[in-house]
Design a protein around this motif. Structure first.
Motif, PDB file in Angstrom:
ATOM      1  N   UNK A  36       0.823  -1.209   0.000  1.00 15.42           N
ATOM      2  CA  UNK A  36       0.000   0.000   0.000  1.00 15.42           C
ATOM      3  C   UNK A  36       0.859   1.262   0.000  1.00 15.42           C
ATOM      4  N   UNK A  37       1.980   1.208   0.709  1.00 12.70           N
ATOM      5  CA  UNK A  37       2.830   2.392   0.816  1.00 12.70           C
ATOM      6  C   UNK A  37       4.238   1.966   1.208  1.00 12.70           C
ATOM      7  N   UNK A  38       5.240   2.645   0.639  1.00 16.06           N
ATOM      8  CA  UNK A  38       6.629   2.400   0.991  1.00 16.06           C
ATOM      9  C   UNK A  38       7.339   3.747   1.040  1.00 16.06           C
ATOM     10  N   UNK A  39       7.808   4.118   2.220  1.00 14.44           N
ATOM     11  CA  UNK A  39       8.534   5.373   2.422  1.00 14.44           C
ATOM     12  C   UNK A  39       9.954   5.048   2.862  1.00 14.44           C
ATOM     13  N   UNK A  44      17.984   8.705  13.422  1.00 14.82           N
ATOM     14  CA  UNK A  44      18.908   8.509  14.524  1.00 14.82           C
ATOM     15  C   UNK A  44      20.359   8.775  14.193  1.00 14.82           C
ATOM     16  N   UNK A  45      21.223   8.337  15.097  1.00 14.09           N
ATOM     17  CA  UNK A  45      22.653   8.576  14.992  1.00 14.09           C
ATOM     18  C   UNK A  45      23.296   7.757  13.880  1.00 14.09           C
ATOM     19  N   UNK A  46      22.750   6.618  13.595  1.00 16.22           N
ATOM     20  CA  UNK A  46      23.352   5.734  12.605  1.00 16.22           C
ATOM     21  C   UNK A  46      22.839   6.114  11.217  1.00 16.22           C
ATOM     22  N   UNK A  47      23.695   6.276  10.256  1.00 22.33           N
ATOM     23  CA  UNK A  47      23.219   6.604   8.905  1.00 22.33           C
ATOM     24  C   UNK A  47      22.643   5.373   8.218  1.00 22.33           C
ATOM     25  N   UNK A  48      21.456   5.015   8.592  1.00 26.72           N
ATOM     26  CA  UNK A  48      20.787   3.833   8.031  1.00 26.72           C
ATOM     27  C   UNK A  48      19.645   4.275   7.132  1.00 26.72           C
ATOM     28  N   UNK A  49      19.545   3.655   5.999  1.00 26.58           N
ATOM     29  CA  UNK A  49      18.401   3.868   5.119  1.00 26.58           C
ATOM     30  C   UNK A  49      17.322   2.901   5.573  1.00 26.58           C
ATOM     31  N   UNK A  50      16.214   3.425   6.037  1.00 23.17           N
ATOM     32  CA  UNK A  50      15.124   2.613   6.580  1.00 23.17           C
ATOM     33  C   UNK A  50      13.908   2.691   5.669  1.00 23.17           C
ATOM     34  N   UNK A  51      13.036   1.718   5.806  1.00 20.19           N
ATOM     35  CA  UNK A  51      11.780   1.690   5.061  1.00 20.19           C
ATOM     36  C   UNK A  51      10.630   1.601   6.047  1.00 20.19           C
ATOM     37  N   UNK A  52       9.590   2.330   5.770  1.00 21.90           N
ATOM     38  CA  UNK A  52       8.318   2.181   6.484  1.00 21.90           C
ATOM     39  C   UNK A  52       7.369   1.602   5.452  1.00 21.90           C
TER      40      UNK A  52
END
Length: 59
Positions: A36-39, A44-52
């Motif tokens: 339905x959705x992907x953002x 935070x402090x860690x340079x992480x590429x995250x997905x919701x």
């Protein structure tokens, strides 16, 4: 962040257990669901590429 003994890919950061999933595993886990959705975002402090990810079961 430090690794937790006896766990596979799970680390502790700021009092939380975290497990980073790669695209392939996300696709396997999502099989049979409607996307339905992907953002994408960084947090935070860690340079992480995250997905919701928001999904629903087909009706």
């Amino acid at each position: 962040m430090r690794s937790r003994a006896g766990t596979s890919g799970i680390s502790e950061h700021g009092g939380f257990d975290v497990h980073f999933l790669d695209c392939g595993l996300v696709d396997v886990l999502a099989d049979g669901w409607h996307l339905r959705e992907l953002d994408t975002f960084e947090e935070g402090e860690m340079p992480r590429h995250l997905w919701r990810i928001t999904q629903s079961l087909p009706r």
